[in-house]
Structures are given as structure tokens and as C-alpha cells.
Scaffold this active site. Structure first.
Site, PDB file in Angstrom:
ATOM      1  N   HIS A  17       0.834  -1.209   0.000  1.00  0.00           N
ATOM      2  CA  HIS A  17       0.000   0.000   0.000  1.00  0.00           C
ATOM      3  C   HIS A  17       0.868   1.257   0.000  1.00  0.00           C
ATOM      4  O   HIS A  17       0.686   2.156  -0.832  1.00  0.00           O
ATOM      5  CB  HIS A  17      -0.914  -0.015   1.227  1.00  0.00           C
ATOM      6  CG  HIS A  17      -1.829   1.161   1.314  1.00  0.00           C
ATOM      7  ND1 HIS A  17      -3.120   1.125   0.846  1.00  0.00           N
ATOM      8  CD2 HIS A  17      -1.653   2.412   1.813  1.00  0.00           C
ATOM      9  CE1 HIS A  17      -3.689   2.303   1.041  1.00  0.00           C
ATOM     10  NE2 HIS A  17      -2.821   3.099   1.633  1.00  0.00           N
ATOM     11  N   GLU A  18       1.809   1.308   0.929  1.00  0.00           N
ATOM     12  CA  GLU A  18       2.667   2.493   1.035  1.00  0.00           C
ATOM     13  C   GLU A  18       3.620   2.593  -0.148  1.00  0.00           C
ATOM     14  O   GLU A  18       3.987   3.694  -0.570  1.00  0.00           O
ATOM     15  CB  GLU A  18       3.447   2.451   2.352  1.00  0.00           C
ATOM     16  CG  GLU A  18       2.571   2.475   3.597  1.00  0.00           C
ATOM     17  CD  GLU A  18       1.659   3.693   3.656  1.00  0.00           C
ATOM     18  OE1 GLU A  18       2.059   4.765   3.135  1.00  0.00           O
ATOM     19  OE2 GLU A  18       0.556   3.577   4.218  1.00  0.00           O
ATOM     20  N   HIS A  21       1.943   4.489  -2.894  1.00  0.00           N
ATOM     21  CA  HIS A  21       2.047   5.941  -2.688  1.00  0.00           C
ATOM     22  C   HIS A  21       3.438   6.443  -3.069  1.00  0.00           C
ATOM     23  O   HIS A  21       3.586   7.436  -3.795  1.00  0.00           O
ATOM     24  CB  HIS A  21       1.793   6.291  -1.217  1.00  0.00           C
ATOM     25  CG  HIS A  21       0.368   6.132  -0.780  1.00  0.00           C
ATOM     26  ND1 HIS A  21      -0.696   6.655  -1.481  1.00  0.00           N
ATOM     27  CD2 HIS A  21      -0.167   5.525   0.318  1.00  0.00           C
ATOM     28  CE1 HIS A  21      -1.829   6.368  -0.841  1.00  0.00           C
ATOM     29  NE2 HIS A  21      -1.533   5.680   0.240  1.00  0.00           N
TER      30      HIS A  21
END
Length: 345
Positions: A17-18, A21
């Protein structure tokens, strides 16, 4: 050992997820000073290029520290220096990475599976098939006079019907043709869905990569729809929040059981999709909250002040923490009372 595998799986999903980003921010020219897994004191730190990578002691999340988001930095290479559509891509990239992982995991699972045949492997007790006399080993050849060449064709034929509709099922048993007629019953898990009550035996055919990918995308879309229905049922009180909510304790427990029972990859895909959808809720500090304020910015044609966003984020953070504490309480209560984390359906 199973708990360790479960924890590593959850850490992997957070990292993905990170990473979504971070990679998108870098690709769009925004600096990322730090990428971390966990919170609290750092157990490990390593600087590569402009980014410091850290692994921290409390494994309850992770972060990609983007220049300009909450650190007061301005100028080239910062978040707010970029147009709204680029900032939206950076925010959306996290949930999208989790959706992509769910699709890829399911694709690999489907590639390793065998296609279902039209031969009956199991008859569900009390179902239409059970009542009319369908047996294990019967091969389904037609529904309502239309020839059935595959299990998908059979599912499509039955999918057009509703509970209470008449149906004529033709099977081949020991070389003989047998006809069974009656009215379809409702699926106990979905009263609007008609249920025949047969499960297929696997064939020798396997799914190819393209077909598996298409099936995975279809399954993700269907799960997303069901989760939306389920969320609405929670909000309207049709489903018990206490019985159905699961926090970190419950997730780790269920995940460790799934490792023992061999369905951890499926659960991992499901959790990854849940993580994506949860983060898309329109609440700050979740990704969905940031996307909501970017939409507001486009409507009012100016950025929402950071002070306003911080105030809204505090309220949102309190809501998220309240949910986290309640979920943890529910998990611990179920452990002490012996209740299952996943209710029987």
C-alpha cells in the site's frame, strides 16, 4: 510459526500500500523523505538516494512520508506544488496497489486450479437437487431443454432464474438419461438467488493466464459489490456490528488458522481488497478523505486550508481509533467467550 507467517503477510500488504504511494509520488516528481514499516522507535534505517527506509518496532501500519504533506515543506518537489490530478493519483495509488495485489494473488490461484466439470461431486443436503434425487457422479447435460456443455453454461442457465421458478434438469447416470423437475429454492446466504444444490467435480483442464486474470478481476468486482451491500446492512442494523467486526487480533488469529488449513493466499487477497476499500472511505486521515478534499478543491477552485483539514482529520482519527478499540474489544471478547471470529452463515 503460523502466526509469524500471518504477520508477515499483513506487513507485506501494508508495505505494498505504502509502496504504491511512494512509487507514484516519485514518478510524478514529489520527494519521499522516508518510507517506513511500523511505528515507534526504528529497529533499522537505511538511506538510499533521497529516501530513508526504516523498519520500526510497532507493526501496526506503515507510512510513506511525502514532502509537503503535514511537514510544512514548500517549493519544487513537494506535494502541494503539484496540480490536483497528480496529487489524486498519488493518494489513489495506495488502495490501487492493494487491489492489484488481490487480483494477482487470485490470478495465480486460478491458474493452479482445475476447471469444474459438469459431473456432480456433491449434493447439498436439503436442496432442490437432493429432494428430486440427483446423486454424486451424475453428469448434467441440459437445463430446461438447453444443452449444457460446461459448468459455466450450467451456472449461467440457473443464474437467470429466481427462487420458486420451475426447472427441468437432465443428467446422465450410468449411461442413462434421467430427467428431474421441480421448483428452485432460495440460497440461505442470499434469499434472492436460486439454488440448485450441486457442486462440481474438477476436470483435467486448467485455466490459462488470461482467463485466470479475467476471472480474478470478476471475483474482485463481485467481492467489492458484496462488501458494499454488507456495509449498508451494518449501517442499517441488519447485521450485527459486534458479531462481524474484526480487528488486528482477530485478523492475525484467522490468518494463522488459514495458514494451517491451506487457504491463506485466498484470505490474503481478501484482506488486501478490504484494506483498499477501507482506505477509500471518505474520512480523513484515510486516503478517501484526501480524495474527497481534492474534489472539494476542484469545486471551490482553491485548496482547502491545512488548518481546516487538520481539524477534520482529528475528528476522523478519533472515529478510526474508536473503531479500532471496539474491534479489539470484540476480538478479545470472542477469544475469552470462545465465539468464532467469522460467524457461521
Amino acid at each position: 510459526m503460523t502466526i509469524l507467517v500471518a504477520l508477515l503477510g499483513l506487513i507485506f500488504l501494508i508495505a505494498i500500500h505504502e509502496l504504491g504511494h511512494m512509487l507514484t509520488a516519485k514518478a510524478l516528481g514529489v520527494r519521499v523523505p522516508e518510507f517506513g514499516i511500523g511505528f515507534g522507535p526504528a529497529l533499522f534505517k537505511k538511506k538510499l538516494g533521497d529516501t530513508t527506509y526504516s523498519f520500526r518496532i510497532i507493526l501496526l501500519g506503515g507510512f510513506a512520508r511525502i514532502a509537503g504533506m503535514g511537514d510544512g515543506r514548500t517549493g519544487p518537489g513537494t506535494y502541494y506544488e503539484k496540480p490536483a490530478w497528480r496529487r489524486a493519483l498519488i493518494i489513489f495509488a495506495g488502495p490501487f496497489a492493494n487491489v492489484l495485489v488481490a487480483v494477482l494473488i487470485l490470478t495465480v490461484i486460478f491458474m493452479g486450479a482445475r476447471e469444474p466439470s459438469t459431473t456432480v461431486e456433491r449434493v447439498v443436503p436439503g436442496s432442490f437437487a437432493d429432494e428430486v434425487g440427483v446423486r454424486k457422479g451424475d453428469r448434467i447435460v441440459a437445463v430446461d431443454g438447453r444443452r449444457v456443455e460446461s459448468w459455466d453454461a450450467f451456472v449461467a442457465s440457473v443464474g437467470e432464474k429466481s427462487p420458486g421458478d420451475p426447472v427441468e434438469l437432465v443428467v446422465r447416470r450410468d449411461g442413462e438419461r434421467r430427467v428431474f423437475s421441480g421448483e428452485l429454492e432460495a440460497d440461505p446466504r442470499d434469499p434472492e438467488r436460486a439454488l440448485v444444490g450441486v457442486q462440481p467435480a474438477p476436470s483435467d483442464e486448467t485455466y490459462g493466464p488470461v482467463e485466470s486474470f479475467g476471472m480474478a478481476v470478476g471475483r474482485v468486482v463481485e467481492i467489492t459489490r458484496l462488501l458494499g451491500v454488507f456495509l449498508w446492512q451494518l449501517l442499517t442494523g441488519e447485521q450485527s456490528f459486534y458479531q462481524n467486526v474484526t480487528g488486528p487480533v482477530g485478523i492475525v488469529s484467522v490468518s494463522s488458522q488459514s495458514v494451517e488449513q491451506g487457504f491463506f493466499p485466498v484470505l490474503l487477497a481478501f484482506i488486501s481488497l478490504n484494506l483498499a476499500l477501507f482506505n477509500l472511505l471518505p474520512i480523513l486521515p484515510l486516503d478517501g478523505g484526501h480524495l474527497l478534499f481534492l474534489a472539494v478543491e476542484k469545486i471551490i477552485r482553491k485548496p482547502v486550508s491545512e488548518e481546516t483539514m487538520n481539524r477534520v482529520a482529528i475528528v476522523g482519527l478519533m472515529l478510526v481509533l474508536t473503531l479500532f478499540l471496539f474491534a479489539t474489544y470484540a476480538d478479545l471478547s470472542k477469544i475469552f467467550s470462545g465465539e468464532p471470529f467469522i460467524p457461521d452463515r
